[in-house]
Design an enzyme around this catalytic site. Structure first.
Site, PDB file in Angstrom:
ATOM      1  N   THR A 138      41.349  36.598  33.252  1.00  0.00           N
ATOM      2  CA  THR A 138      42.462  36.023  34.012  1.00  0.00           C
ATOM      3  C   THR A 138      42.242  36.246  35.493  1.00  0.00           C
ATOM      4  O   THR A 138      41.578  37.199  35.901  1.00  0.00           O
ATOM      5  CB  THR A 138      43.807  36.709  33.682  1.00  0.00           C
ATOM      6  OG1 THR A 138      43.684  38.109  33.937  1.00  0.00           O
ATOM      7  CG2 THR A 138      44.261  36.451  32.281  1.00  0.00           C
ATOM      8  N   ASP A 139      42.854  35.383  36.319  1.00  0.00           N
ATOM      9  CA  ASP A 139      43.140  35.834  37.659  1.00  0.00           C
ATOM     10  C   ASP A 139      44.231  36.894  37.506  1.00  0.00           C
ATOM     11  O   ASP A 139      44.909  36.959  36.483  1.00  0.00           O
ATOM     12  CB  ASP A 139      43.604  34.677  38.551  1.00  0.00           C
ATOM     13  CG  ASP A 139      43.343  34.946  40.019  1.00  0.00           C
ATOM     14  OD1 ASP A 139      43.232  36.136  40.388  1.00  0.00           O
ATOM     15  OD2 ASP A 139      43.267  33.999  40.803  1.00  0.00           O
ATOM     16  N   TRP A 140      44.400  37.723  38.514  1.00  0.00           N
ATOM     17  CA  TRP A 140      45.265  38.901  38.354  1.00  0.00           C
ATOM     18  C   TRP A 140      46.731  38.465  38.204  1.00  0.00           C
ATOM     19  O   TRP A 140      47.373  38.044  39.154  1.00  0.00           O
ATOM     20  CB  TRP A 140      45.069  39.836  39.539  1.00  0.00           C
ATOM     21  CG  TRP A 140      44.002  40.859  39.317  1.00  0.00           C
ATOM     22  CD1 TRP A 140      44.127  42.195  39.511  1.00  0.00           C
ATOM     23  CD2 TRP A 140      42.657  40.664  38.854  1.00  0.00           C
ATOM     24  NE1 TRP A 140      42.950  42.841  39.192  1.00  0.00           N
ATOM     25  CE2 TRP A 140      42.035  41.929  38.791  1.00  0.00           C
ATOM     26  CE3 TRP A 140      41.915  39.540  38.465  1.00  0.00           C
ATOM     27  CZ2 TRP A 140      40.720  42.108  38.360  1.00  0.00           C
ATOM     28  CZ3 TRP A 140      40.608  39.705  38.042  1.00  0.00           C
ATOM     29  CH2 TRP A 140      40.026  40.973  37.987  1.00  0.00           C
ATOM     30  N   GLY A 141      47.219  38.554  36.978  1.00  0.00           N
ATOM     31  CA  GLY A 141      48.600  38.181  36.698  1.00  0.00           C
ATOM     32  C   GLY A 141      48.777  36.759  36.224  1.00  0.00           C
ATOM     33  O   GLY A 141      49.896  36.244  36.212  1.00  0.00           O
ATOM     34  N   SER A 142      47.709  36.101  35.795  1.00  0.00           N
ATOM     35  CA  SER A 142      47.837  34.693  35.397  1.00  0.00           C
ATOM     36  C   SER A 142      48.027  34.495  33.902  1.00  0.00           C
ATOM     37  O   SER A 142      48.039  33.357  33.427  1.00  0.00           O
ATOM     38  CB  SER A 142      46.623  33.888  35.873  1.00  0.00           C
ATOM     39  OG  SER A 142      45.444  34.274  35.199  1.00  0.00           O
TER      40      SER A 142
END
Length: 725
Positions: free
Chosen positions: A256-260
């Protein structure tokens, strides 16, 4: 000769067989490891344990995976569980030029050298995944993150990203191509639902990712924040499960992108492998480890235990994670790496030199003779401002950053170099830009006074990496230069006619002062060696050879994304429709006959070139053929230099709307003064196909095509007619 050929074939066959045998042995070892893992251990490998690491399995000797932000260098160490810097004293790096500068070199060999060097730094810092390169398409000049990407053309982004990836991975460090896909603006990036045609998706926005997988053999892919057709892209049935892991056969890890990540079942079933940064406070606020409550943590474990999700799903994720480990931290043969050495700084300088673009040079105003005794006024905050800090996750802690002013002062020692700030922007903290506290009128008047008494003015301005400029998590508010720079330039040009403008930015800007500038240089964010590389070009020690990787519109409405209503950009807060469809960048300008300020592929030189001849072996082709095109080019000037021959294709008889031209090949050619060279191109006819939505596949139509040979998208010099059956 036949015997030699046979020996080579046998050697190649033996090498391929050896590689297959190695891969087969690794897969067997992975099978054995999976058999020994408990369900809890498998699930634990699928989510973060800190801001930048995911856990291993201590009892079996399986290591943690450590990641670092990129793609322009290895970010300084972050605390285990906060975004604060850890305060290490040995985590400085080489800051390489931003990827816009790399794309501007039009030099794939240099992209490979860049990748090797940044990969060596990641390896030395014991990183297993470097989060880059970014290959999202430059759709709008307002996107705050464009400086991290490789421009508006999918072919250019593909050709330049593949050797970068391969270079990084020679070090046993995984490149992580990002952000997959359609993350083409920062405003509302976490929730905006992008809608576009399948044609635009496949022709414009997917090709660089596809090349990264199929040609670059990239080991990891980062998902994006936004939605596509109602589903978040980091766990998307069509984008990841069907296209990435299905059609393209990607065998690596999706991060993931951070928090996606947003949903356990979607993340589990739609191809997400490692979940990072899902917004907990980690160890600091809960009795249990808060990372255990990520979507791919305890909720995932419970769904497997109750039979809602089959265990084979987590096995596939663990298999991919272990495969990545065998390529990185479980590969006993990988090199040790290097950090911030002279060789790396030289690579950074070389990329910067080749990436700088001479946009305008009236009456050969540049280069400036460094032997001349004269007064040079260097005006602008960007002449001294550090550009390796800020910008979001790609900010760097570099060993040194040579400012433009320092580079100019050290090269032009015979001149009286004076500096005036001219304007001030103030620092930026997250989404808050702090006022500088300096008086704008006083700064402007002081700059005008300095300009009056100078022989030459070098205005070093543009954007910086503060919020709502070239910065993550926010888009620009307009096309014009900020902080009163346009007005300042007008006042300077009123008192001194010898003004060259150096733009430090990752985006196109409006230029109401363009006609009065004697020269304009696009300098990008050039990293550690910025000032030296700029001085190399301004002095003529290096002949500029960079080419624009995206179009500069005259005004914002001339850009395709901004030619419609707000639903096209930035959207209505929920949805967004790409109304320009496949006509992105120069495709829009050419097809709609809208003259750009500076066209894609544009870039001047201190010498001149002439394309003398262009010819193909035959003029009739069929599917699968390779067009053999030869172009003869001569350096007709008095200094050595390099030109980029660009080959575009025009479909004269298409059954669907197509752009006037599309880039299909290019070659950077270095020539001594007076030298001529024949350059050979091999162009796959299949590359002329368009994505046919009725067939849901690529369609190469019979008919008449043209090969357009030029040195910019608006500078076509030769045209060759061909037929495709």
């Amino acid at each position: 000769m036949k015997q030699l050929f046979l020996v080579l074939v046998l050697m190649l066959s033996a090498n391929v067989s050896f590689i297959f045998a190695q891969e087969e042995a690794v897969e067997k070892q992975i099978d054995q490891i999976i058999d020994q893992l408990s369900l809890e251990e498998k699930v634990k490998m699928c989510h973060a344990q800190s801001k930048f690491s995911s856990p291993g399995v201590e009892r079996l000797g399986i290591p943690e995976i450590w990641m670092s932000d990129g793609p322009h260098g290895v970010r300084a160490e972050i605390e285990w569980d906060s975004w604060s810097y850890a305060g290490w004293t040995n985590d400085s790096c080489t800051a390489f030029p931003a990827l816009t500068a790399l794309a501007s070199t039009f030099n794939p060999a240099l992209a490979h050298k860049y990748g090797v060097a940044v990969g060596e730094e990641a390896r030395y810092r014991k990183k297993d995944i470097l989060l880059g390169p970014g290959v999202n398409i430059y759709r709008t000049p307002l996107n705050g993150r464009n400086f991290e990407y490789m421009g508006e053309d999918p072919y250019l982004a593909s050709i330049m990203s593949v050797p970068y990836i391969q270079g990084v991975q020679t070090n046993g460090v995984a490149a992580c191509v990002k952000h997959y896909v359609l993350n083409n603006q920062e405003i509302w990036r976490s929730h905006i639902n992008v809608q576009l045609s399948d044609r635009a998706l496949h022709e414009i926005y997917l090709p660089a990712f596809k090349a990264a997988v199929e040609e670059g053999d990239v080991w990891s892919v980062m998902g994006a924040y936004n939605k596509y057709n109602g589903q978040h892209t980091s766990h998307h049935e069509v984008l990841i499960k069907q296209i990435l892991k299905g059609d393209w056969g990607f065998d690596g890890v999706v991060v993931t992108d951070w928090g996606s990540a947003h949903d356990t079942k979607e993340a589990a079933l739609n191809g997400l492998d490692i979940e990072m940064g899902t917004g907990t406070d980690g160890l600091t606020t809960s009795k249990e480890n808060a990372y255990d409550y990520y979507y791919l943590a305890k909720p995932f474990l419970e769904m497997i235990k109750n039979g809602e999700i089959d265990e084979s799903v987590v096995d596939d994720k663990v298999r991919r994670i272990l495969r990545l480990m065998y390529r990185t931290n479980m590969d006993k043969t990988r090199p040790f790496g290097k950090k911030a050495n002279a060789e790396h700084f030289q690579v950074a300088r070389e990329v910067a030199q080749e990436g700088i673009i001479l946009l305008k040079n009236s009456k050969s105003f540049l280069p400036i003779n460094p032997e001349t005794k004269q007064t040079i006024a260097v005006i602008g905050e960007n002449a001294t401002r550090m550009m390796t800090v800020g910008g979001g996750s790609s900010e760097l802690k570099t060993v040194h950053e040579i400012s433009p002013l320092q580079g100019i002062e050290e090269r032009f020692t015979n001149a009286n170099v004076v500096h005036a700030m001219g304007y001030a922007s103030g620092p930026s903290v997250y989404d808050n830009v702090i006022p500088s506290g300096l008086d704008a009128d006083s700064l402007q008047q002081a700059a005008v006074d300095v300009a009056k008494n100078a022989d030459i003015v070098l205005f070093v301005g543009g954007l910086n990496k503060s919020h709502e400029q070239d910065c993550e998590n926010g888009d620009r508010k307009g096309l014009n230069l900020p902080f009163g720079q346009d007005e300042l330039l007008a006042d300077i040009m009123a008192v001194n006619k010898n003004v060259a403008v150096v733009l430090v930015s990752g985006n196109a800007v409006a230029m109401p002062w363009q006609s009065k500038a004697k020269a304009i240089v696009q300098a990008w964010y050039l990293g550690s060696e910025a000032g030296y590389a700029l001085a190399d070009v301004l002095s003529g020690d290096v002949n500029p050879s960079g080419k624009l990787p995206f179009s500069f519109p005259v005004k914002l409405e001339d850009n395709g994304a901004h030619a419609f209503d707000e639903l096209s950009y930035p959207g209505d807060g929920t949805d967004q429709v790409y109304k320009e469809d496949i006509l992105v960048g120069y495709r829009w300008h050419d097809t709609k006959n809208i003259k750009p300020l500076y066209a894609f592929g544009h870039g001047l030189s201190y010498t001149s070139f002439k394309v003398n001849n262009a010819a193909v072996a035959i003029t009739n082709y069929k599917k699968g053929d390779s067009i053999q095109l030869s172009v003869e080019i001569t350096n007709t000037g008095k200094v050595d230099g390099a030109e980029v021959i660009q080959i575009y294709v025009h479909d004269k008889e298409s059954s669907v709307m197509r752009p006037i031209k599309e880039l299909k090949s290019f070659e950077k050619v270095g020539l001594n003064a007076g030298q001529s060279k024949k350059v050979d191109f091999n162009i796959d006819v299949n590359a002329f196909a368009f994505y046919d939505e009725t067939q849901r596949d690529w369609n190469l139509e019979s008919g008449a095509y043209q090969l357009l040979i030029g040195t910019a998208s608006d500078k076509i010099i030769k045209t060759i007619n061909i037929q495709v059956e």
